[in-house]
Scaffold this active site. Structure first.
Site, mmCIF file in Angstrom:
data_model
loop_
_atom_site.group_PDB
_atom_site.id
_atom_site.type_symbol
_atom_site.label_atom_id
_atom_site.label_comp_id
_atom_site.label_asym_id
_atom_site.label_seq_id
_atom_site.Cartn_x
_atom_site.Cartn_y
_atom_site.Cartn_z
ATOM 1 N N ARG A 237 40.454 64.088 0.621
ATOM 2 C CA ARG A 237 39.368 64.479 -0.268
ATOM 3 C C ARG A 237 38.791 63.204 -0.870
ATOM 4 O O ARG A 237 39.550 62.297 -1.245
ATOM 5 C CB ARG A 237 39.871 65.381 -1.404
ATOM 6 C CG ARG A 237 40.165 66.808 -0.988
ATOM 7 C CD ARG A 237 38.899 67.623 -0.701
ATOM 8 N NE ARG A 237 39.236 68.985 -0.309
ATOM 9 C CZ ARG A 237 39.368 69.399 0.958
ATOM 10 N NH1 ARG A 237 39.153 68.575 1.961
ATOM 11 N NH2 ARG A 237 39.670 70.650 1.223
ATOM 12 N N GLU A 266 30.217 64.282 -2.809
ATOM 13 C CA GLU A 266 29.498 64.800 -1.632
ATOM 14 C C GLU A 266 28.282 65.597 -2.081
ATOM 15 O O GLU A 266 28.362 66.292 -3.093
ATOM 16 C CB GLU A 266 30.442 65.689 -0.810
ATOM 17 C CG GLU A 266 31.554 64.862 -0.180
ATOM 18 C CD GLU A 266 32.498 65.669 0.707
ATOM 19 O OE1 GLU A 266 32.294 66.880 0.883
ATOM 20 O OE2 GLU A 266 33.446 65.067 1.221
ATOM 21 N N HIS A 284 32.321 64.925 6.638
ATOM 22 C CA HIS A 284 33.319 65.976 6.393
ATOM 23 C C HIS A 284 33.469 66.901 7.609
ATOM 24 O O HIS A 284 33.306 68.116 7.504
ATOM 25 C CB HIS A 284 32.955 66.790 5.127
ATOM 26 C CG HIS A 284 34.149 67.374 4.451
ATOM 27 N ND1 HIS A 284 34.290 67.467 3.087
ATOM 28 C CD2 HIS A 284 35.285 67.924 4.970
ATOM 29 C CE1 HIS A 284 35.442 68.034 2.785
ATOM 30 N NE2 HIS A 284 36.072 68.321 3.912
#
Ligand code: NAD
Length: 320
Positions: A237, A266, A284
């Protein structure tokens, strides 16, 4: 009963829910559902198959209503869940472990090879200059004999360690839980602190969940502990790495390079990151194989079917 799938998904997940007799609504938008639309769409649902970008908090749970029984995350990480809020509303949260492990581990290795062999830089050069051998052109680093440091030896970290071993690397790891059985089976060595792991690794691959204890686990001080010839890979993450500090470390050559699949804020990368050559970025997509994404949708659907049929879910989330 009503099930909302907040974004289109590959595989048979939606069909499984329809075949089970639920009234299924699927979000047709291109990106994540905008918050006010999401809160409107989930209203009255008994089950929701949701995405990581859907923050499941008090506001969300209140908007759905008290009939809600389950939120099935289309992801293994569940840092978008407010667990106390879920439990106070008596709602079960589930995730999709195991089915994406191979995809993510392979992607971590795709990034490791891309950054150490300068694939993106070389691709750009090949487009502008054609293919032309040069004795000193695009020199990279070999993996065999190098030390791979796995930070977080869970499902994905263990698989990355196995692949590293198969490629002739020395594998070391740090995890809050030591795993002597894995050490014996794979020949990996435990390091007692993240700092020891960072200073001994040629490549650090991060596989911890996002928790209060792992936020900025890789910060400016820890980047300085890494070898100047080493690489940082993050498929976990974004907020586990202080991305602003990473940009500085890459500019100053504190480390040789970084490859990231996840960003701290993000969808935007930290200022300056995209201008650097010693970086490889993917948006991602670590679990983005047809196999994994189909299986994630199907496992999420199974969890909903089980819970709405009065049975326990296959993969409930557990607080670490
Ligand atoms: P997992 O729970 O099997 O493994 C996580 C490991 O991290 C565990 O062994 C745990 O003990 C360890 N850990 C927890 N806190 C730690 C700390 N402070 N220091 C060191 N180790 C610590 O989870 P997994 O299935 O291997 O997935 C790992 C993470 O990868 C997920 O939580 C998710 O955030 C991320 N992920 C990202 C993508 C992507 O698309 N990029 C896809 C899948 C998973």
């Amino acid at each position: 009963m009503k099930v909302v799938v907040t974004r289109k998904i590959p595989g048979n997940g939606v069909k499984m829910l329809q075949d089970a007799g639920f009234e299924v609504t699927v979000g047709e938008q291109d990106g994540p559902m905008e918050r006010s639309k999401l809160l409107e769409t989930i209203k009255g649902a008994d089950g929701v198959l949701g995405q990581l970008q859907d923050k499941v908090n008090e506001e969300y749970l209140t908007a759905v209503g008290s009939q809600l029984k389950i939120v099935a995350n289309f992801a293994v990480g569940f840092d978008n869940f407010d667990l106390p809020a879920l439990s106070s509303h008596n709602v079960i949260g589930t995730n999709t472990p195991d089915v994406l492990t191979e995809a993510v581990a392979e992607h971590a290795f795709a990034l490791i090879m891309a950054i150490t062999r300068r694939i993106v830089e070389a691709h750009k050069l090949a487009l502008t200059q054609g293919s032309s051998f040069g004795p000193e052109v695009m020199l990279g680093m070999e993996l065999k004999g190098k030390t791979l440091g796995v930070l977080g030896l869970g499902r994905i970290g263990s698989r990355v360690a196995e692949i590293g071993k198969a490629m002739g690397m020395n594998v070391i790891y740090y995890d809050v839980k030591q795993n002597p059985e894995f050490e014996q089976k794979v020949g990996a060595e435990f390091k007692a602190t993240p700092d020891e792991l960072l200073s001994a690794s040629d490549i650090v691959s991060v596989h911890v969940p996002l928790l209060d204890s792992t936020r900025h686990l890789i910060n400016a001080d820890r980047l300085k502990m890494m070898k100047p010839t080493s690489y940082l890979i993050n498929t976990s993450r974004g907020p586990v790495v202080d991305e602003v500090a990473l940009v500085e470390a890459l500019k100053n050559k504190t480390i040789a390079g970084a490859a990231l699949d996840v960003g701290e804020t993000e969808p935007k990368w930290a200022p300056g990151l995209v201008d650097l050559d010693n970086v490889v970025l993917t948006p991602h997509i670590a679990s983005a194989t047809t196999e994994a994404r189909s299986a994630m949708g199907e496992l999420a659907a199974e969890n909903i079917i089980e819970v709405l049929s009065g049975r326990p879910p296959k993969t409930p989330v557990k607080k670490s």
